[in-house]
Design an enzyme around this catalytic site. Structure first.
Site, PDB file in Angstrom:
ATOM      1  N   VAL A  10      -5.091  10.112  11.182  1.00 14.12           N
ATOM      2  CA  VAL A  10      -4.020  10.556  10.282  1.00 14.12           C
ATOM      3  C   VAL A  10      -4.695  11.066   9.012  1.00 14.12           C
ATOM      4  CG1 VAL A  10      -1.879   9.899   9.116  1.00 14.12           C
ATOM      5  CG2 VAL A  10      -2.650   8.575  11.105  1.00 14.12           C
TER       6      VAL A  10
ATOM      7  N   TYR B 200     -14.577  -2.454  10.788  1.00 14.87           N
ATOM      8  CA  TYR B 200     -13.204  -1.933  10.659  1.00 14.87           C
ATOM      9  C   TYR B 200     -12.449  -2.176  11.972  1.00 14.87           C
ATOM     10  CZ  TYR B 200      -9.194   1.139  10.134  1.00 14.87           C
ATOM     11  OH  TYR B 200      -7.902   1.623  10.082  1.00 14.87           O
TER      12      TYR B 200
ATOM     13  N   GLY C 144      -3.854   7.031  15.865  1.00 19.20           N
ATOM     14  CA  GLY C 144      -5.174   7.665  15.834  1.00 19.20           C
ATOM     15  C   GLY C 144      -5.341   8.301  14.464  1.00 19.20           C
TER      16      GLY C 144
ATOM     17  N   GLU D 232      -5.773   9.614   2.386  1.00 20.99           N
ATOM     18  CA  GLU D 232      -6.968   9.340   1.567  1.00 20.99           C
ATOM     19  C   GLU D 232      -7.938   8.407   2.308  1.00 20.99           C
ATOM     20  OE1 GLU D 232      -5.628   7.944  -2.296  1.00 20.99           O
ATOM     21  OE2 GLU D 232      -4.253   9.632  -2.479  1.00 20.99           O
TER      22      GLU D 232
ATOM     23  N   ASP E  21      -2.883  -6.582  -5.679  1.00 18.54           N
ATOM     24  CA  ASP E  21      -4.070  -6.535  -4.841  1.00 18.54           C
ATOM     25  C   ASP E  21      -3.859  -7.589  -3.761  1.00 18.54           C
ATOM     26  OD1 ASP E  21      -6.554  -6.801  -3.634  1.00 18.54           O
ATOM     27  OD2 ASP E  21      -7.638  -6.394  -5.480  1.00 18.54           O
TER      28      ASP E  21
ATOM     29  N   GLY F  16       0.818  -1.216   0.000  1.00 20.89           N
ATOM     30  CA  GLY F  16       0.000   0.000   0.000  1.00 20.89           C
ATOM     31  C   GLY F  16       0.842   1.252   0.000  1.00 20.89           C
ATOM     32  N   ALA F  17       1.793   1.306  -0.952  1.00 23.15           N
ATOM     33  CA  ALA F  17       2.721   2.457  -0.999  1.00 23.15           C
ATOM     34  C   ALA F  17       2.250   3.535  -1.976  1.00 23.15           C
ATOM     35  CB  ALA F  17       4.122   1.969  -1.381  1.00 23.15           C
TER      36      ALA F  17
ATOM     37  N   ARG G 225      -2.451  -1.237  -5.769  1.00 20.53           N
ATOM     38  CA  ARG G 225      -3.199  -1.588  -6.984  1.00 20.53           C
ATOM     39  C   ARG G 225      -3.016  -0.557  -8.100  1.00 20.53           C
ATOM     40  NH1 ARG G 225      -8.754  -1.928  -4.020  1.00 20.53           N
ATOM     41  NH2 ARG G 225      -7.665  -0.177  -3.073  1.00 20.53           N
ATOM     42  N   ARG G 226      -2.760   0.710  -7.752  1.00 23.28           N
ATOM     43  CA  ARG G 226      -2.729   1.769  -8.782  1.00 23.28           C
ATOM     44  C   ARG G 226      -1.345   1.897  -9.427  1.00 23.28           C
ATOM     45  NH1 ARG G 226      -5.644   6.141  -5.055  1.00 23.28           N
ATOM     46  NH2 ARG G 226      -4.586   4.849  -3.503  1.00 23.28           N
TER      47      ARG G 226
HETATM   48  P1  NDP Z   1      -4.739   5.642   2.218  1.00 17.95           P
HETATM   49  O1  NDP Z   1      -6.108   5.374   1.689  1.00 17.95           O
HETATM   50  O2  NDP Z   1      -4.140   6.960   1.975  1.00 17.95           O
HETATM   51  O3  NDP Z   1      -3.726   4.508   1.700  1.00 17.95           O
HETATM   52  C1  NDP Z   1      -4.094   3.163   1.723  1.00 17.95           C
HETATM   53  C2  NDP Z   1      -3.089   2.346   0.930  1.00 17.95           C
HETATM   54  O4  NDP Z   1      -3.484   0.962   0.992  1.00 17.95           O
HETATM   55  C3  NDP Z   1      -3.049   2.737  -0.527  1.00 17.95           C
HETATM   56  O5  NDP Z   1      -1.715   2.728  -0.992  1.00 17.95           O
HETATM   57  C4  NDP Z   1      -3.848   1.633  -1.217  1.00 17.95           C
HETATM   58  O6  NDP Z   1      -3.337   1.403  -2.523  1.00 17.95           O
HETATM   59  C5  NDP Z   1      -3.511   0.433  -0.318  1.00 17.95           C
HETATM   60  N1  NDP Z   1      -4.492  -0.625  -0.479  1.00 17.95           N
HETATM   61  C6  NDP Z   1      -5.812  -0.604  -0.153  1.00 17.95           C
HETATM   62  N2  NDP Z   1      -6.393  -1.751  -0.539  1.00 17.95           N
HETATM   63  C7  NDP Z   1      -5.416  -2.511  -1.118  1.00 17.95           C
HETATM   64  C8  NDP Z   1      -5.389  -3.794  -1.723  1.00 17.95           C
HETATM   65  N3  NDP Z   1      -6.499  -4.544  -1.818  1.00 17.95           N
HETATM   66  N4  NDP Z   1      -4.227  -4.257  -2.211  1.00 17.95           N
HETATM   67  C9  NDP Z   1      -3.102  -3.509  -2.114  1.00 17.95           C
HETATM   68  N5  NDP Z   1      -3.055  -2.287  -1.567  1.00 17.95           N
HETATM   69  C10 NDP Z   1      -4.219  -1.802  -1.085  1.00 17.95           C
HETATM   70  O7  NDP Z   1      -4.850   5.339   3.787  1.00 17.95           O
HETATM   71  P2  NDP Z   1      -3.734   5.368   4.943  1.00 17.95           P
HETATM   72  O8  NDP Z   1      -2.399   5.671   4.395  1.00 17.95           O
HETATM   73  O9  NDP Z   1      -4.275   6.214   6.032  1.00 17.95           O
HETATM   74  O10 NDP Z   1      -3.827   3.856   5.432  1.00 17.95           O
HETATM   75  C11 NDP Z   1      -2.686   3.004   5.551  1.00 17.95           C
HETATM   76  C12 NDP Z   1      -2.895   2.068   6.737  1.00 17.95           C
HETATM   77  O11 NDP Z   1      -2.966   2.838   7.927  1.00 17.95           O
HETATM   78  C13 NDP Z   1      -4.186   1.244   6.671  1.00 17.95           C
HETATM   79  O12 NDP Z   1      -3.910  -0.075   7.110  1.00 17.95           O
HETATM   80  C14 NDP Z   1      -5.082   1.962   7.686  1.00 17.95           C
HETATM   81  O13 NDP Z   1      -6.054   1.097   8.224  1.00 17.95           O
HETATM   82  C15 NDP Z   1      -4.067   2.418   8.700  1.00 17.95           C
HETATM   83  N6  NDP Z   1      -4.459   3.503   9.587  1.00 17.95           N
HETATM   84  C16 NDP Z   1      -4.872   4.699   9.072  1.00 17.95           C
HETATM   85  C17 NDP Z   1      -5.226   5.728   9.944  1.00 17.95           C
HETATM   86  C18 NDP Z   1      -5.770   7.028   9.455  1.00 17.95           C
HETATM   87  O14 NDP Z   1      -6.386   7.751  10.256  1.00 17.95           O
HETATM   88  N7  NDP Z   1      -5.525   7.425   8.210  1.00 17.95           N
HETATM   89  C19 NDP Z   1      -5.104   5.561  11.389  1.00 17.95           C
HETATM   90  C20 NDP Z   1      -4.688   4.257  11.817  1.00 17.95           C
HETATM   91  C21 NDP Z   1      -4.344   3.287  10.930  1.00 17.95           C
HETATM   92  P3  NDP Z   1      -4.217   1.129  -3.836  1.00 17.95           P
HETATM   93  O15 NDP Z   1      -5.543   1.805  -3.653  1.00 17.95           O
HETATM   94  O16 NDP Z   1      -3.389   1.703  -4.954  1.00 17.95           O
HETATM   95  O17 NDP Z   1      -4.299  -0.350  -3.915  1.00 17.95           O
HETATM   96  C1  8X3 Z   2      -8.023   4.789  11.455  1.00 15.86           C
HETATM   97  C2  8X3 Z   2      -8.293   5.599  12.665  1.00 15.86           C
HETATM   98  O1  8X3 Z   2     -10.096   6.209  14.353  1.00 15.86           O
HETATM   99  O2  8X3 Z   2     -10.638   6.415  11.970  1.00 15.86           O
HETATM  100  O3  8X3 Z   2      -7.650   3.498  11.805  1.00 15.86           O
HETATM  101  O4  8X3 Z   2     -10.486   4.275  13.008  1.00 15.86           O
HETATM  102  S1  8X3 Z   2      -9.966   5.608  13.001  1.00 15.86           S
END
Ligand code: NDP
Ligand code: 8X3
Length: 252
Positions: A186, A153, A184, A189, A60, A9-10, A34-35
């Protein structure tokens, strides 16, 4: 020492920030998502800004055959993975349990739990065979506390919390460290994905709260990966100063 860091998920948010953070320190990167166009632009940026080689491939994580094939075909020297960051994940929807969409539930369970397991199942044996490695799972405050309408979730992130502990036990004899970061709010997207592209609703989640940034989580990841070899950070909870727990926050 130069390490090889595999980040799922980079293509956005926290994963992209982690890639840049490790690239800035000269580490070798394996990145996926995926993108494809996002992967190409990130690879170009890493080369241009940091002169770092990255091996990128579309993936994926929900597709077990794709995961197996893609990881088996990572070329040398990228295949010699030192650090796995299990970051790919998402929330889909925010509804009371009686109104939840089954497709949202399946998407979250398949990505956050099964996808993390599929990737780990392929990488962990490589680490076991060389008797070293570090797995860093991106959990969440949602894996510590359940909040209203967060039901599925939160359940997936509680699963990541349990799997982190389970992996640490099983990989202990093999000199493999297993850590978790539990953030918490962040601003990434994440909320846009959760609300299925409703950008206004997504922006309102963060408006006025001074949330964490993806770079804050990248800094924490880098710290965890760079403590001395005899140290393992098991779990790092990291919150915005404006947020006490999953459902208690104040405007900055
Ligand atoms: P974003 O939506 O910005 O990024 C999510 C990333 O995950 C994207 O690169 C996306 O890539 C990838 N992803 C999603 N589904 C798939 C899939 N099926 N296969 C491969 N890659 C996938 O969100 P965040 O950066 O915030 O999220 C990253 C992690 O941090 C997640 O695990 C999230 O639960 C966790 N998190 C986020 C918080 C927040 O508040 N933002 C707080 C706590 C935890 P693509 O779509 O190109 O596949
Ligand atoms: C993402 C943080 O609080 O939206 O894991 O679930 S929260």
């Amino acid at each position: 020492m130069k390490k090889t860091v595999f980040i799922t998920g980079a293509t956005a948010g926290i994963g992209a920030a982690i890639a840049k953070k490790f690239a800035a320190a000269g580490h070798r990167l394996v990145i996926c998502g995926r993108r494809e166009e996002r992967l190409s632009s990130l690879t170009a940026k890493l080369a241009l800004d940091y002169s770092v080689e990255a091996f990128a491939f579309p993936l994926d994580v929900r597709n077990v055959e794709q995961v197996k094939e893609a990881i088996a075909n990572i070329p040398s020297p990228f295949a010699d993975i030192d650090i796995l960051v299990n970051n790919a994940g998402l929330a889909s929807g925010l509804s009371p349990i009686q109104e939840g969409e089954l497709l949202d539930w399946e998407r979250m369970i398949d990505t956050n739990i099964k996808g993390l397991l599929y990737v780990t199942r392929e990488i962990a044996p490589l680490m076991v065979s060389k008797k070293s490695g570090h797995i860093i799972n991106i959990g969440s405050i949602a894996g510590k506390e359940v909040y209203p309408q967060g039901n599925v979730y939160c359940a997936t992130k509680h699963a990541v919390d349990a799997l982190t502990k389970g992996m640490r036990l099983d990989l202990l004899p093999h000199n493999i460290r297993v850590s978790q970061i539990s953030p918490g709010m962040v601003e990434t997207e994440f909320s846009n994905v959760r609300f299925h592209g409703d950008t206004e609703r997504a922006a309102a989640v963060y408006e006025g709260y001074n949330p964490l940034t993806a770079e804050d989580i990248a800094d924490a990841t880098f710290y965890i990966a760079n403590v001395p070899p005899h140290v393992c950070i098991n779990d790092l909870w990291i919150m915005p100063t404006t947020q006490a727990n999953s459902y208690t926050k104040v405007k900055a």
